[in-house]
Write a protein that holds these residues in place. Structure first.
Motif, PDB file in Angstrom:
ATOM      1  N   ARG A 126      27.222  -2.636   3.804  1.00  0.00           N
ATOM      2  CA  ARG A 126      26.319  -2.158   2.912  1.00  0.00           C
ATOM      3  C   ARG A 126      26.472  -0.605   2.682  1.00  0.00           C
ATOM      4  N   GLU A 127      26.429  -0.037   1.466  1.00  0.00           N
ATOM      5  CA  GLU A 127      26.693   1.337   1.265  1.00  0.00           C
ATOM      6  C   GLU A 127      25.647   1.801   0.247  1.00  0.00           C
ATOM      7  N   LEU A 128      25.170   3.070   0.387  1.00  0.00           N
ATOM      8  CA  LEU A 128      23.886   3.647  -0.222  1.00  0.00           C
ATOM      9  C   LEU A 128      24.607   4.139  -1.742  1.00  0.00           C
ATOM     10  N   VAL A 129      24.041   3.676  -2.622  1.00  0.00           N
ATOM     11  CA  VAL A 129      24.026   4.212  -4.314  1.00  0.00           C
ATOM     12  C   VAL A 129      23.557   5.111  -4.920  1.00  0.00           C
ATOM     13  N   ALA A 130      22.109   5.037  -4.608  1.00  0.00           N
ATOM     14  CA  ALA A 130      21.319   6.150  -5.136  1.00  0.00           C
ATOM     15  C   ALA A 130      19.914   6.070  -4.436  1.00  0.00           C
ATOM     16  N   SER A 131      19.048   7.034  -4.572  1.00  0.00           N
ATOM     17  CA  SER A 131      17.836   7.304  -3.783  1.00  0.00           C
ATOM     18  C   SER A 131      16.857   8.109  -4.553  1.00  0.00           C
ATOM     19  N   ILE A 132      15.654   7.901  -4.576  1.00  0.00           N
ATOM     20  CA  ILE A 132      14.518   8.759  -5.227  1.00  0.00           C
ATOM     21  C   ILE A 132      13.412   8.800  -4.387  1.00  0.00           C
ATOM     22  N   ALA A 133      12.978  10.249  -3.972  1.00  0.00           N
ATOM     23  CA  ALA A 133      11.987  10.615  -3.165  1.00  0.00           C
ATOM     24  C   ALA A 133      10.613  10.584  -4.032  1.00  0.00           C
ATOM     25  N   SER A 159       0.845  -1.239  -0.021  1.00  0.00           N
ATOM     26  CA  SER A 159       0.015   0.105  -0.015  1.00  0.00           C
ATOM     27  C   SER A 159       0.870   1.356  -0.071  1.00  0.00           C
ATOM     28  N   ASN A 160       0.458   2.201  -0.711  1.00  0.00           N
ATOM     29  CA  ASN A 160       1.012   3.625  -0.343  1.00  0.00           C
ATOM     30  C   ASN A 160       2.473   3.601  -1.088  1.00  0.00           C
ATOM     31  N   ILE A 161       2.742   2.976  -1.976  1.00  0.00           N
ATOM     32  CA  ILE A 161       3.967   2.784  -2.500  1.00  0.00           C
ATOM     33  C   ILE A 161       4.548   4.166  -3.025  1.00  0.00           C
ATOM     34  N   PRO A 162       3.847   4.747  -3.726  1.00  0.00           N
ATOM     35  CA  PRO A 162       4.348   6.177  -4.182  1.00  0.00           C
ATOM     36  C   PRO A 162       4.866   7.277  -3.179  1.00  0.00           C
ATOM     37  N   ALA A 163       4.169   6.934  -1.772  1.00  0.00           N
ATOM     38  CA  ALA A 163       4.728   7.904  -0.574  1.00  0.00           C
ATOM     39  C   ALA A 163       6.026   7.521  -0.079  1.00  0.00           C
ATOM     40  N   TYR A 164       6.813   6.486  -0.528  1.00  0.00           N
ATOM     41  CA  TYR A 164       7.938   6.044  -0.193  1.00  0.00           C
ATOM     42  C   TYR A 164       9.347   6.535  -0.799  1.00  0.00           C
ATOM     43  N   THR A 165      10.348   6.970  -0.189  1.00  0.00           N
ATOM     44  CA  THR A 165      11.526   7.214  -0.676  1.00  0.00           C
ATOM     45  C   THR A 165      12.096   5.612  -1.030  1.00  0.00           C
ATOM     46  N   ILE A 211      10.347   5.599   4.815  1.00  0.00           N
ATOM     47  CA  ILE A 211       9.548   7.044   5.024  1.00  0.00           C
ATOM     48  C   ILE A 211      10.955   7.822   5.438  1.00  0.00           C
ATOM     49  N   ARG A 212      11.153   8.888   4.721  1.00  0.00           N
ATOM     50  CA  ARG A 212      12.469   9.755   4.969  1.00  0.00           C
ATOM     51  C   ARG A 212      12.150  11.007   5.369  1.00  0.00           C
ATOM     52  N   ARG A 213      12.730  11.462   6.330  1.00  0.00           N
ATOM     53  CA  ARG A 213      12.731  12.585   7.019  1.00  0.00           C
ATOM     54  C   ARG A 213      14.218  13.157   7.047  1.00  0.00           C
ATOM     55  N   GLY A 214      14.555  14.045   6.146  1.00  0.00           N
ATOM     56  CA  GLY A 214      15.816  14.534   6.267  1.00  0.00           C
ATOM     57  C   GLY A 214      16.863  13.528   5.680  1.00  0.00           C
ATOM     58  N   THR A 215      17.715  13.244   6.731  1.00  0.00           N
ATOM     59  CA  THR A 215      18.566  12.118   6.473  1.00  0.00           C
ATOM     60  C   THR A 215      18.385  10.746   6.809  1.00  0.00           C
ATOM     61  N   LEU A 216      17.295  10.741   7.757  1.00  0.00           N
ATOM     62  CA  LEU A 216      16.790   9.568   8.658  1.00  0.00           C
ATOM     63  C   LEU A 216      15.640   8.823   8.113  1.00  0.00           C
ATOM     64  N   TYR A 217      15.539   7.623   8.392  1.00  0.00           N
ATOM     65  CA  TYR A 217      14.491   7.039   7.885  1.00  0.00           C
ATOM     66  C   TYR A 217      13.630   6.460   9.237  1.00  0.00           C
ATOM     67  N   TRP A 218      12.415   6.618   9.126  1.00  0.00           N
ATOM     68  CA  TRP A 218      11.267   6.449  10.426  1.00  0.00           C
ATOM     69  C   TRP A 218      10.386   5.210  10.112  1.00  0.00           C
TER      70      TRP A 218
END
Length: 121
Positions: free
Chosen positions: A45-52, A27-33, A99-106
């Protein structure tokens, strides 16, 4: 609950390209980073790319100018186009959603099973 399934990995030579796909269900996939991490054997494990949700993107310095992340909300799918691949890109690539807020995930961050990318020299 969100489920993520990656595909598109494989074995290529240096300089070649691959496109990874991450298909999401729930549910609600478009709301996720959403985005991609990679992990080589014995390494963190290392971050490669993200899209909000608003399609703002971020990239690791090591892949800027070579990789491009995109999303298709109608298909609930995120893509990672990888060009000019280098041997140091060799790793298992994991899709994530949170769910991302700033640099953190909640709350819960969801992970796919991973897809292997191997780049030979």
């Amino acid at each position: 609950q969100v489920q993520l399934v990656e595909s598109g990995g494989g074995l290529v030579q240096a300089g070649e390209s691959l496109r990874l796909s991450c298909a999401a269900s729930g549910s609600n996939i478009p709301a996720y980073t959403m985005g991609w991490y990679h992990q080589a054997p014995g390494k963190q494990r290392e971050l490669v790319a993200s899209i909000a949700p608003n399609s703002v993107t971020e990239y690791a310095d090591s892949v800027k100018g070579r990789f491009s992340i995109s999303r298709n909300n109608a298909k609930n799918t995120v893509y990672l186009q990888m060009n000019s691949l280098k041997p140091e890109d060799t790793a298992v690539y994991y899709c994530y959603a949170g769910i991302r807020r700033g640099t953190l995930y909640w709350g819960t961050v969801y992970w796919g099973q991973g897809t292997q990318v191997t780049v030979s020299s």
